[in-house]
Design an enzyme around this catalytic site. Structure first.
Site, PDB file in Angstrom:
ATOM      1  N   GLU A  32     -34.869 -51.830 -20.455  1.00  0.00           N
ATOM      2  CA  GLU A  32     -34.570 -50.394 -20.423  1.00  0.00           C
ATOM      3  C   GLU A  32     -34.301 -49.840 -21.814  1.00  0.00           C
ATOM      4  OE1 GLU A  32     -35.238 -48.466 -18.086  1.00  0.00           O
ATOM      5  OE2 GLU A  32     -35.696 -50.078 -16.693  1.00  0.00           O
ATOM      6  N   CYS A 194     -52.142 -35.804  -7.964  1.00  0.00           N
ATOM      7  CA  CYS A 194     -51.431 -35.365  -6.759  1.00  0.00           C
ATOM      8  C   CYS A 194     -52.082 -35.888  -5.468  1.00  0.00           C
ATOM      9  CB  CYS A 194     -51.342 -33.849  -6.724  1.00  0.00           C
ATOM     10  SG  CYS A 194     -50.466 -33.197  -8.161  1.00  0.00           S
ATOM     11  N   CYS A 203     -44.064 -31.643  -2.019  1.00  0.00           N
ATOM     12  CA  CYS A 203     -44.024 -31.152  -3.405  1.00  0.00           C
ATOM     13  C   CYS A 203     -44.323 -29.644  -3.457  1.00  0.00           C
ATOM     14  CB  CYS A 203     -45.037 -31.913  -4.254  1.00  0.00           C
ATOM     15  SG  CYS A 203     -44.944 -31.406  -5.978  1.00  0.00           S
TER      16      CYS A 203
HETATM   17  S1  SF4 Z   1     -44.660 -35.107  -7.317  1.00  0.00           S
HETATM   18 FE1  SF4 Z   1     -45.885 -33.285  -6.978  1.00  0.00          FE
HETATM   19  S2  SF4 Z   1     -46.780 -32.832  -8.966  1.00  0.00           S
HETATM   20 FE2  SF4 Z   1     -46.072 -34.930  -9.042  1.00  0.00          FE
HETATM   21  S3  SF4 Z   1     -47.882 -36.130  -8.478  1.00  0.00           S
HETATM   22 FE3  SF4 Z   1     -46.668 -35.784  -6.623  1.00  0.00          FE
HETATM   23  S4  SF4 Z   1     -47.605 -33.975  -5.747  1.00  0.00           S
HETATM   24 FE4  SF4 Z   1     -48.265 -34.038  -7.836  1.00  0.00          FE
END
Ligand code: SF4
Length: 336
Positions: A32, A194, A203
């Protein structure tokens, strides 16, 4: 956000690196600290070498400063490893060499901040303490469509609170590492994948098509541009180096360098100090970029003619120079 889906994805897809196959707090601490400022691909050889030289807290506490710096030469931000050594000495003295397993005790050690303490508590000790870094800020500000400036502590604090509530519903080591992996491989700063994201359903930024705009970060102050005259000075016994005293790269070796654009100005200044050099040939120009500084190095090959006073300069043979910890900006300079 559905932590279950995230954890299931992690168990199926997680990155198979050495530090993911262990719950040893020392190894997690080393990884880390290295990963804080350095890309994963760069870290791997350093991680292996570090553990072969310093396999446990006791070995690290007994490390020679120069050998420790040499071991991590090229990775940057060397101060973090000197702080690790300080912490290792405290662990040996106060905890019989066993890394403490409470959040507050970890935070009291040099170089261990909220992120590292959270990562160690959750991954090594399976406790629900969040580790919020740039990956977590990016994922959560996209998931919850948080448009505030993430350079401000108060907004990061909101993310910490959300993250804390999520890790409390999850398996702490899987959750922490899943967020790290998702941020590195799927929810990337540019062009997030995504369609492959296990938590795309929840999201908000993806739904609105604004994922690329988050997290919002206000502009940093501009990078400081500094001109240096760098002197590669040779004598019959070798080359002149000195140890850096400035906090940036403190303790690393370098060729003497002076903030100036004029070689004549530097020659005159050295002359006033009783040091005579002879410049051979034209300058070679090189640049080195740090987070807040860009060095414009005007490099001159020189011969040492005379030195009437003691300085912090030392002469080293070529083979010795290769063994010394040296700032990368200067390691790449050619001696001819
Ligand atoms: S968290 Fe949202 S912006 Fe990030 S990869 Fe997943 S769907 Fe896409």
């Amino acid at each position: 956000m559905q932590t279950k889906k995230l954890e299931t994805w992690y168990l199926q897809h997680h990155l198979k690196f050495a530090f993911r196959q262990t719950t040893d707090p020392y190894r997690i601490w080393v990884s880390e600290i290295m990963l804080q400022q350095t890309q994963l691909e760069t870290v791997m050889p350093y991680y292996e070498r570090f553990l072969s030289l310093y396999p446990d807290v006791v070995a690290l506490s007994e490390a020679q400063d120069e050998a420790l710096k040499k071991c991590v030469e090229g990775i940057g931000y060397y101060r973090r490893f000197m702080l690790m050594k300080k912490a290792a000495i405290m662990i040996v003295k106060d905890y019989h060499g066993i890394i403490p397993d409470t959040y507050d005790a970890l935070l009291a050690l040099p170089g261990i901040g909220l992120y590292t303490a959270g990562a160690m508590m959750s991954i090594a000790y399976h406790q629900p303490y969040g580790a919020v870094d740039g990956n977590v800020i990016r994922i959560l500000s996209r998931q919850y469509n948080i448009q505030e400036d993430m350079r401000q502590e108060k907004h990061k604090h909101v993310i910490r609170k959300i993250n804390q509530s999520l890790i409390e519903q999850a398996n702490p080591p899987d959750y922490t590492q899943a967020m790290m992996d998702l941020g590195r491989t799927i929810c990337k700063p540019k062009n997030p994948l995504c369609e492959q994201c296990p938590i795309a359903e929840t999201c908000q930024a993806y739904e609105l098509g604004i994922q690329q705009t988050l997290p919002f970060m206000s502009k940093l102050h501009s990078v400081k541009e500094i001109d240096y005259i760098v002197l590669v000075i040779f004598s019959k016994d070798g080359f002149v180096l000195r140890k850096r005293k400035a906090s940036l790269l403190e303790g690393m070796y370098e060729y003497p360098q002076y903030e100036s654009e004029s070689i004549q100005h530097v020659i005159n200044m050295l002359d006033d100090q009783g040091i005579i050099i002879d410049v051979i040939g034209k300058a070679v120009e090189m640049q080195h970029v740090f987070t807040h500084q860009r060095w414009h190095m005007h490099i001159y090959q020189c011969r040492l003619i005379g030195q009437k006073i003691d300085t912090d300069w030392q002469i080293y043979r070529e083979d010795e120079i290769n063994q010394l910890p040296m700032a990368t900006a200067h390691r790449k300079i050619r001696r001819s």
